[in-house]
Scaffold this motif. Structure first.
Motif, PDB file in Angstrom:
ATOM      1  N   ALA A   1      11.806  10.498  11.340  1.00  0.00           N
ATOM      2  CA  ALA A   1      12.309  10.638   9.968  1.00  0.00           C
ATOM      3  C   ALA A   1      12.550   9.273   9.319  1.00  0.00           C
ATOM      4  O   ALA A   1      12.608   9.179   8.091  1.00  0.00           O
ATOM      5  N   TYR A   2      12.648   8.230  10.130  1.00  0.00           N
ATOM      6  CA  TYR A   2      12.932   6.893   9.610  1.00  0.00           C
ATOM      7  C   TYR A   2      11.706   5.988   9.583  1.00  0.00           C
ATOM      8  O   TYR A   2      11.770   4.880   9.069  1.00  0.00           O
ATOM      9  N   VAL A   3      10.603   6.450  10.157  1.00  0.00           N
ATOM     10  CA  VAL A   3       9.376   5.661  10.163  1.00  0.00           C
ATOM     11  C   VAL A   3       8.675   5.846   8.822  1.00  0.00           C
ATOM     12  O   VAL A   3       8.412   6.968   8.397  1.00  0.00           O
ATOM     13  N   GLN A   4       8.405   4.740   8.162  1.00  0.00           N
ATOM     14  CA  GLN A   4       7.730   4.780   6.862  1.00  0.00           C
ATOM     15  C   GLN A   4       6.246   5.075   7.061  1.00  0.00           C
ATOM     16  O   GLN A   4       5.651   4.678   8.070  1.00  0.00           O
ATOM     17  N   PRO A   5       5.635   5.783   6.106  1.00  0.00           N
ATOM     18  CA  PRO A   5       4.199   6.097   6.218  1.00  0.00           C
ATOM     19  C   PRO A   5       3.360   4.841   6.458  1.00  0.00           C
ATOM     20  O   PRO A   5       3.581   3.800   5.840  1.00  0.00           O
ATOM     21  N   GLY A   6       2.434   4.957   7.391  1.00  0.00           N
ATOM     22  CA  GLY A   6       1.554   3.844   7.720  1.00  0.00           C
ATOM     23  C   GLY A   6       2.099   2.943   8.828  1.00  0.00           C
ATOM     24  O   GLY A   6       1.383   2.091   9.335  1.00  0.00           O
ATOM     25  N   ASN A   7       3.366   3.100   9.208  1.00  0.00           N
ATOM     26  CA  ASN A   7       3.947   2.290  10.288  1.00  0.00           C
ATOM     27  C   ASN A   7       3.904   3.063  11.603  1.00  0.00           C
ATOM     28  O   ASN A   7       3.899   4.290  11.611  1.00  0.00           O
ATOM     29  N   HIS A   8       3.917   2.326  12.694  1.00  0.00           N
ATOM     30  CA  HIS A   8       3.924   2.942  14.020  1.00  0.00           C
ATOM     31  C   HIS A   8       5.307   2.849  14.672  1.00  0.00           C
ATOM     32  O   HIS A   8       5.465   3.141  15.847  1.00  0.00           O
ATOM     33  N   GLY A   9       6.287   2.434  13.897  1.00  0.00           N
ATOM     34  CA  GLY A   9       7.657   2.320  14.381  1.00  0.00           C
ATOM     35  C   GLY A   9       8.586   2.051  13.209  1.00  0.00           C
ATOM     36  O   GLY A   9       8.180   2.159  12.049  1.00  0.00           O
ATOM     37  N   ILE A  10       9.822   1.682  13.522  1.00  0.00           N
ATOM     38  CA  ILE A  10      10.785   1.447  12.451  1.00  0.00           C
ATOM     39  C   ILE A  10      10.992  -0.046  12.198  1.00  0.00           C
ATOM     40  O   ILE A  10      11.111  -0.833  13.128  1.00  0.00           O
ATOM     41  N   ARG A  11      10.998  -0.395  10.913  1.00  0.00           N
ATOM     42  CA  ARG A  11      11.286  -1.762  10.488  1.00  0.00           C
ATOM     43  C   ARG A  11      12.800  -1.940  10.487  1.00  0.00           C
ATOM     44  O   ARG A  11      13.540  -0.979  10.657  1.00  0.00           O
ATOM     45  N   TYR A  12      13.257  -3.145  10.261  1.00  0.00           N
ATOM     46  CA  TYR A  12      14.699  -3.408  10.265  1.00  0.00           C
ATOM     47  C   TYR A  12      15.421  -2.538   9.236  1.00  0.00           C
ATOM     48  O   TYR A  12      16.468  -1.973   9.527  1.00  0.00           O
ATOM     49  N   GLU A  13      14.848  -2.405   8.040  1.00  0.00           N
ATOM     50  CA  GLU A  13      15.481  -1.599   6.989  1.00  0.00           C
ATOM     51  C   GLU A  13      15.605  -0.144   7.432  1.00  0.00           C
ATOM     52  O   GLU A  13      16.602   0.515   7.152  1.00  0.00           O
ATOM     53  N   ASP A  14      14.593   0.350   8.140  1.00  0.00           N
ATOM     54  CA  ASP A  14      14.630   1.721   8.663  1.00  0.00           C
ATOM     55  C   ASP A  14      15.697   1.833   9.755  1.00  0.00           C
ATOM     56  O   ASP A  14      16.397   2.835   9.860  1.00  0.00           O
ATOM     57  N   PHE A  15      15.790   0.785  10.572  1.00  0.00           N
ATOM     58  CA  PHE A  15      16.773   0.736  11.654  1.00  0.00           C
ATOM     59  C   PHE A  15      18.187   0.769  11.076  1.00  0.00           C
ATOM     60  O   PHE A  15      19.064   1.453  11.612  1.00  0.00           O
ATOM     61  N   GLU A  16      18.402   0.048   9.972  1.00  0.00           N
ATOM     62  CA  GLU A  16      19.709   0.092   9.298  1.00  0.00           C
ATOM     63  C   GLU A  16      20.039   1.508   8.842  1.00  0.00           C
ATOM     64  O   GLU A  16      21.168   1.971   9.017  1.00  0.00           O
ATOM     65  N   ALA A  17      19.065   2.189   8.265  1.00  0.00           N
ATOM     66  CA  ALA A  17      19.278   3.564   7.798  1.00  0.00           C
ATOM     67  C   ALA A  17      19.589   4.486   8.979  1.00  0.00           C
ATOM     68  O   ALA A  17      20.494   5.330   8.896  1.00  0.00           O
ATOM     69  N   LEU A  18      18.879   4.317  10.079  1.00  0.00           N
ATOM     70  CA  LEU A  18      19.136   5.103  11.286  1.00  0.00           C
ATOM     71  C   LEU A  18      20.547   4.828  11.794  1.00  0.00           C
ATOM     72  O   LEU A  18      21.296   5.746  12.131  1.00  0.00           O
ATOM     73  N   HIS A  19      20.916   3.574  11.828  1.00  0.00           N
ATOM     74  CA  HIS A  19      22.258   3.190  12.285  1.00  0.00           C
ATOM     75  C   HIS A  19      23.325   3.819  11.392  1.00  0.00           C
ATOM     76  O   HIS A  19      24.313   4.348  11.879  1.00  0.00           O
TER      77      HIS A  19
END
Length: 186
Positions: free
Chosen positions: A71-89
């Motif tokens: 749910a936190y992986v942006q389209p086209g990425n194979h994992g989470i970026r720092y900004e996504d990691f912040e949202a997950l946190h």
């Protein structure tokens, strides 16, 4: 009048999972992200996350982890970026530490006091309830500030806030200094 012993009891040392200071939390979170990002590509894959959790002694089912992270992986990425990691946190933080109906809201003054305690602990390296010139010099040096190289300048900094002239800064002196420097946010 509060004593130096009172300073220690006002600002208890102890471990906490999260800091209430957003800027300190951000630094800590960035370091965690960098540790999880084994190949330094600025993306944490589910495998990297799984490995990091395993190193922490937390076994997670890979398929559950994938579902949680997707749910936190942006389209086209194979994992989470720092900004996504912040949202997950933030999401996990809200789930585990968020406000519920049976939890009272911590008032702003207590939050400010707690933030000041966290900041004080950064300088009070030995945990004795005081910031000595040596401790201040060490922190300034770690920050790469030139003032940290000159003990006489460090001692002048200490004496400028040392209200009881004992040659060191207790929590109450630190708090007074910080409140005079920091403009409260509204």
């Amino acid at each position: 009048m509060e004593t130096a012993g009172g300073a220690v009891s006002q600002c208890k040392r102890g471990s906490s999972f999260r800091l209430r200071s957003p800027s300190l939390n951000s630094v800590r979170l960035r370091r965690i992200f960098d540790v999880f990002d084994k190949n330094n590509d600025s993306i944490i894959t589910v495998d990297e996350l799984s490995q990091a959790l395993a190193l922490l002694g937390l076994q997670a089912d890979l398929s559950q982890l994938e579902r949680m992270v997707e749910a936190y992986v942006q389209p086209g990425n194979h994992g989470i970026r720092y900004e996504d990691f912040e949202a997950l946190h933030r999401s996990l933080n809200d789930a585990f530490f968020g406000m519920t109906d049976d939890v009272q809201v911590v008032d702003e003054q207590q939050r400010e006091e707690s933030d000041l305690c966290e900041a004080f602990k950064v300088f009070d390296e030995d945990g004795d309830g005081y910031i000595s010139a040596r401790e201040l010099q060490a922190v300034l040096g770690k920050l790469g500030l030139q003032e940290g190289r000159e003990m006489d300048r460090v001692e002048m900094m200490i004496s400028s806030v040392d209200q009881n002239n004992d040659g060191r800064v207790d929590f109450f002196e630190f708090k007074d200094m910080m409140r005079s420097v920091i403009v409260p946010s509204s």
